[in-house]
Write a protein that holds these residues in place. Sequence first.
Motif, PDB file in Angstrom:
ATOM      1  N   ASP A 164       0.816  -1.217   0.000  1.00 34.56           N
ATOM      2  CA  ASP A 164       0.000   0.000   0.000  1.00 34.56           C
ATOM      3  C   ASP A 164       0.848   1.266   0.000  1.00 34.56           C
ATOM      4  N   ASN A 207      -2.919   4.764  -2.487  1.00 35.13           N
ATOM      5  CA  ASN A 207      -4.310   4.403  -2.148  1.00 35.13           C
ATOM      6  C   ASN A 207      -4.629   4.663  -0.685  1.00 35.13           C
ATOM      7  N   SER A 208      -3.848   5.514  -0.025  1.00 30.97           N
ATOM      8  CA  SER A 208      -3.929   5.658   1.430  1.00 30.97           C
ATOM      9  C   SER A 208      -5.198   6.362   1.907  1.00 30.97           C
ATOM     10  N   ARG A 258      -7.867   2.741   0.440  1.00 27.30           N
ATOM     11  CA  ARG A 258      -7.904   1.851  -0.728  1.00 27.30           C
ATOM     12  C   ARG A 258      -9.076   2.120  -1.673  1.00 27.30           C
ATOM     13  N   SER A 259      -9.741   3.259  -1.521  1.00 27.43           N
ATOM     14  CA  SER A 259     -10.923   3.505  -2.359  1.00 27.43           C
ATOM     15  C   SER A 259     -10.599   4.186  -3.677  1.00 27.43           C
ATOM     16  N   MET A 312      -3.401  -0.438  -8.582  1.00 25.33           N
ATOM     17  CA  MET A 312      -4.395   0.579  -8.226  1.00 25.33           C
ATOM     18  C   MET A 312      -4.866   1.273  -9.492  1.00 25.33           C
TER      19      MET A 312
END
Length: 523
Positions: free
Chosen positions: A130, A135-136, A173-174, A302
């Motif tokens: 991550d 994507n944090s 992660r959205s 991502m």
Amino acid sequence: MNKPRFHHVFALLAAMSLSSHAAKPGDAAINAAFDDAVARYHLPGLAVGVVQDGEIVYSRTSGELAAGTGKKIDNGTLFKIASNSKAMTAAVLARLVDAGKLKWTDPVAKHLPQFRMYDPWVAREMQVRDLLIHNSGMGAGAGDLMLWPEPNEFTRADVIKGLAYLKPVYSFRSRYAYDNTLYIVAGEVAAAAGGAPYEELVRREIFGPLGLSRCQVGEWSRDAVGNVAQPHTRSGGRNIVVNADGETIRAIPMAAAGGIRCSLNDMLKWAQMWLAPDRFGVVDSKPWLSQAQRDAVWTAQMTMPLSKRMRDWDDSHYSAYGYGWRLTDVDGTQKVSHTGTLSGMYSSLTLLPEKKTGFVILINADADEARTVLNQTLVKHFTAPAQKRTVAYYAQRIAEEEHGGSVAAKAPDTSSRKAVAAPAMRDKLGIYRDPWFGEVSICPKDASVHFESKKSPMLAGTVMRVGDRLLVDWDNDRVDTEAWLDFAMGEDRPVLTMAKTDPNGDFSYDYEDLHFERIRDCP
């Protein structure tokens, strides 16, 4: 962007002919793109190289290390590669995965127990992978004021500690939002797992084995290494050096995100290793990186937005981020690439693996459009040669977009600014503190009020009034994004927030993430 002044063009071309490497007759289209980019955008220096079928088939340089010095750029000249450093950081981690010293799915806290995020759940759940894929949930550029402008006094420990105070704007992660600070964390994860400082790992795992003999990271001597390009800006019709290197290049916190320097030769070797690993990725009779990890770094991790330009120019169908690489398709073929941008330095590395082709662009200037049009022209040279696209063609396309596209929010007119006298700000003066950025002073100086950051000395300037608002007029012209100052009364003390005066300003000036509380009076 300034239009070309044609009475300069012949002098520019003459200078290029002296500093360029010999090119083959079949390179005419690339030479034309090179020449047009330099002349059209008045570039102080440019280096371009092409790899095909594992061989360096084109290599050309132009211009000076620093304008007016007469010291020519060549294939060994060091440029800041900026965010092209990210792929090297990811590669160090991939090497550690191959060595069994970590897993992509390891919790970050396993290697850095002090790691925190604003949401404790996110801190517990965040994995090594991550850290690399934006994507944090933090906003674009969150925490970058601990990295730029340089020089400043923030450390990597400050960056890691500061993450706990950066409030997310999206769910974890959205969605994709570019950041640099988590790459610094990634570098420290590598250091913890690899048993050596980040800089030593890069030298040990990448520079040494792959023969990137000119690349530099950490602290080094400008004069001992030599042949170092300096960043430039365009002002008053000429190129001016900005943020020039001192005799000692300091180690900087953001090395893992964008602090490596390399030459054209080095970057072409780096490209060769990725495009022809059986020839250039073998060290001591063993693969430098396993196929599993090569696949991992080039796998879409991502989803990224697919822009209208990508669809219109390239007929692209997807856009994604891997581990330190951007991934998309152009004219039906895979494209793996990244860019690097720092004040006065622009880079680009583009690989077309299915065509066994890649190319490198290094520029020592503020050259956003120049890099875009030159890079796009070279891409099309290999993916759709029948189209015969040129630098002029893409420059015109950009001009049409700007003329006919949606109107972006404009920066307000602040020309009526006047310095504020200290008595007019009596109830706002004092020392303020933000939990991740630290202290700033808003105190009388001479007949006005001055803003000064304790840890970022370049963020200093005079407080000005524009209508009913206050802004900071920075003392140093290299700080090119001004900030509004908005004061309010908190529960028991004055508070200060900031925002970019220009809504289109560089996202790395993340003033909006700051929240200061007054902690004491001015000295």
